[in-house]
Design an enzyme around this catalytic site. Structure first.
Site, PDB file in Angstrom:
ATOM      1  N   ASP A   1       2.003  -3.831   4.329  1.00  0.00           N
ATOM      2  CA  ASP A   1       1.176  -3.670   3.049  1.00  0.00           C
ATOM      3  C   ASP A   1       1.720  -4.432   1.896  1.00  0.00           C
ATOM      4  OD1 ASP A   1      -0.126  -2.843   0.843  1.00  0.00           O
ATOM      5  OD2 ASP A   1      -0.281  -0.567   1.543  1.00  0.00           O
TER       6      ASP A   1
ATOM      7  N   SER B   1     -10.735   7.353   0.063  1.00  0.00           N
ATOM      8  CA  SER B   1      -9.620   7.393   1.238  1.00  0.00           C
ATOM      9  C   SER B   1      -9.507   8.741   1.917  1.00  0.00           C
ATOM     10  CB  SER B   1      -8.332   7.349   0.309  1.00  0.00           C
ATOM     11  OG  SER B   1      -8.206   5.921  -0.204  1.00  0.00           O
TER      12      SER B   1
ATOM     13  N   HIS C   1      -1.004  -0.954  -4.996  1.00  0.00           N
ATOM     14  CA  HIS C   1       0.352  -1.547  -5.356  1.00  0.00           C
ATOM     15  C   HIS C   1       0.914  -1.628  -3.851  1.00  0.00           C
ATOM     16  CE1 HIS C   1       0.320   2.654  -5.101  1.00  0.00           C
ATOM     17  NE2 HIS C   1       1.463   2.774  -4.178  1.00  0.00           N
TER      18      HIS C   1
END
Length: 659
Positions: free
Chosen positions: A367, A343, A382
């Site tokens: 998301d 990331s 998550h």
């Protein structure tokens, strides 16, 4: 006895014939002698005069002192010291070598390690070269050998300069080391000399093969290799009159050697030590760069090694320990280790989205914790709900960047990232840099052979958005790109040399730093990305690590897969071998308003970026920005997320580096 009517007249004629023939022979002999004299005295006069002079004189090279290497504050990283060596010239000993060494061991201690190292030197050298069997003799050992020297023709004691790295393992991959010149080194020197001779306008005496006459050592890796000619200096010569037996009588002329330049590196060795100590036995790399100049402030490869082991030839036991270690201490990880960067790629993807018009900062993506494309579900950890660009970076939304990568396409990603230095040679002044992989459709066609493998599939683009897939970059590339963001979109070539010092005058010559290259990014786009990275440390994934820091910083966590995990499988570090666990990464800059340092770090197989890499970067920036050296207890508190106040002690009271 012969007789006949004309015998009385034959004898005088025969005598005259013999005299004539003899006269011709004598005449020819004198002609030949005269011709030879003409050749010797006229035609070859200069050549023979030179030979006669060379028989009377000998030219002995004077090896220059090698330059010293220092950090930016003058701390010595590589220096020379004088000591005696016991050396053998195999061609002059006149008896079996093993017998000589055995007899020598009765006079001076010679260990099995000395024997093994000498044998290795023999394999790489010629019989007429003087090779050390023992180094660093004590005065007592020199005296003992001198008393017995008559027993050992071809063996002698020499005073030599030795290279020493006083800080041992600290910055070993940057500094490098020297070693005895091998056949491969000689070939490299000859090739360098031929290239030097080919351009008379740029001829440099330091690069001439004759400049290495008498030199036994050369830089092998690191700065010692990349700045070999500057460090080596210019060889001098001494013309000596000798007897027929080769014994020196007097010095006719002397051209002194010019010592090598002292080098001042951009490295701050105390910052380097702070970063190295923060790894505490783990594997990984840290690169810290000054955004406004490209100066490399720290260049850590963990674990490290002691370069002093290599100077006189490493013994087999130490070599096996280093070479066979699963931790690979000899690998220069920032320069040659390539990794998916996870990331930490997202801020650069976000900048690409803004610059290419694929997103605006207010664009919102939902998301839901995963994203499906072509029947494949890409995991996202998550669910974060609705996220815009700012929140996507601060909270590290995978879904946002999956969609972005799909919208951009692999070639657009490649074309934007290439000028930032991803998958490219940065140009740092160290040899052996790896390029890594910045994928594109053209790259895949050139890399694979089977038509089915050469085809780029749309699904392969998705994971590129979060720094996975075919992406493989070095920490040097990642640090350089981070410095470009922090430096206002101006890219500088990362470099280690800051200045050269003439050891004779003490004057410094600053290294000519090339001007930075403006990347042409819009200022508001850069500001948007940098604000989001600051939010990472205040409300995002690294907020616990940077709680209580006495400065504002920007950063981004990263977690990169070391092995591929199936989409229907769940990652469980406890069930994986250590070398299969995820890598922990972090990039950062500080202070947020006017960055003076940009950092990229990876801790191999250590898990989430905020768990291992971010605390190391916190330690680095605390020292550089706030002048603090945190204790081990402080760092444990940081890792637990319990650091609510500034940590550490002022760095001026903690002397980390020993000159």
């Amino acid at each position: 006895r012969w007789s006949g009517p004309w015998s009385s007249s034959f004898w005088p004629w025969r005598f005259r014939l013999r005299v004539f023939v003899l006269g011709v022979v004598v005449l020819l002999a004198f002609v030949l002698i005269a011709a030879r004299l003409v050749v010797l005295q006229v035609v070859r006069h200069e050549d023979l005069a030179d030979q006669a002079e060379s028989n009377r004189t000998a030219v002995v090279p004077i090896v220059p002192n090698r330059g010293v290497i220092m950090d930016r504050n003058g701390v010595v990283l590589a220096r020379n010291y004088s000591a005696y060596t016991l050396e053998i010239t195999p061609s002059k000993i006149g008896r079996p070598l093993e017998d000589v060494i055995t007899d020598l061991s009765d006079v001076v201690e010679i260990t099995p390690r000395d024997r093994a190292r000498f044998k290795k030197l023999m394999d790489d050298s010629k019989s007429f070269e003087s090779l050390p069997i023992r180094t660093r003799l004590t005065d007592e050992e020199v005296a003992r050998f001198t008393a017995q020297r008559f027993r050992f023709p071809g063996v002698d004691v020499h005073a030599r300069l030795f290279r020493q790295y006083p800080l041992g393992e600290t910055a070993a991959h940057v500094i490098g080391y020297i070693g005895r010149i091998s056949q491969r080194d000689r070939q490299r020197i000859e090739a360098m000399s031929e290239e030097n001779d080919s351009d008379s306008a740029k001829y440099d005496i330091r690069r001439d093969v004759n400049n290495y006459k008498g030199t036994d050592y050369i830089g092998k890796i690191g700065v010692e290799q990349s700045y070999e000619t500057q460090l080596h200096g210019i060889t001098g010569f001494e013309e000596i009159e000798v007897t027929a037996g080769g014994r020196p009588v007097r010095t006719i002329s002397r051209t002194p050697a010019t010592p090598g330049d002292n080098l001042v590196l951009s490295i701050d060795i105390k910052l380097q030590q702070v970063a190295e100590q923060a790894f505490a036995g783990r594997r990984g790399a840290v690169v810290a760069i000054e955004p406004k100049t490209g100066d490399v402030l720290a260049f850590v490869s963990a674990p490290s090694f002691d370069p002093n082991l290599f100077v006189e030839g490493i013994d087999q036991q130490n070599w096996d320990a280093l070479n066979n270690s699963p931790d690979r201490p000899l690998l220069n990880r920032p320069l040659r280790g390539t990794y998916p960067i996870g990331s930490t790629y997202k801020p650069f993807m976000a900048l690409a989205a803004l610059e290419l018009g694929k997103r605006v900062p207010s664009t919102v993506v939902m998301d839901g914790g995963s994203w499906t494309f072509g029947g494949h579900t890409f995991r996202s950890g998550h669910a974060l709900g609705p996220v815009d660009l700012h929140r996507a970076i601060a909270k590290s939304s995978n879904v946002y960047f999956y969609q972005l990568a799909n919208d951009m396409g692999v070639n657009a990603i490649h074309d934007f990232m290439k000028p930032l230095g991803f998958g490219q040679i940065t140009g740092i002044d160290l040899p052996g840099e790896m390029r890594g992989v910045l994928p594109s459709t053209a790259w895949k066609r050139a890399t694979y052979h089977r038509p089915q493998q050469q085809k780029w599939y749309a699904g392969e683009t998705i994971s590129l958005g979060i720094g996975q897939g075919y992406n493989n970059f070095t920490m040097l590339q990642l640090a350089s790109a981070t410095a470009t963001l922090a430096g206002g979109g101006v890219r500088h070539v990362p470099h280690l040399l800051k200045a050269e010092q003439d050891p004779r005058t003490g004057q410094f010559r600053p290294d000519a730093e090339p001007a930075g290259q403006p990347m042409g990014y819009q200022a508001d786009h850069l500001a948007t990305i940098l604000r989001a990275m600051v939010a990472v440390t205040q409300e995002g994934t690294s907020r616990a690590v940077f709680a209580g820091a006495p400065y504002a910083s920007g950063g981004k966590t990263g977690t990169a897969q070391a092995v591929t995990i199936g989409q229907n499988s769940h990652y469980n570090a406890a069930r994986l071998a250590e070398y299969q666990r995820d890598h922990s990464l972090y990039i950062a800059f500080a202070p947020a308003e006017h960055p003076t340092i940009a950092v990229a770090a990876i801790v191999e197989n250590a898990g989430f970026g905020a768990t291992a890499a971010a605390p190391i970067v916190r330690r680095v920036m605390d020292y550089w920005v706030a002048g603090l050296v945190p204790s081990e207890e402080d760092m444990k508190a940081v890792e637990r997320g319990q650091a609510g106040t500034p940590i550490g002690t002022p760095r001026h009271v903690t002397d980390l580096a020993t000159p």
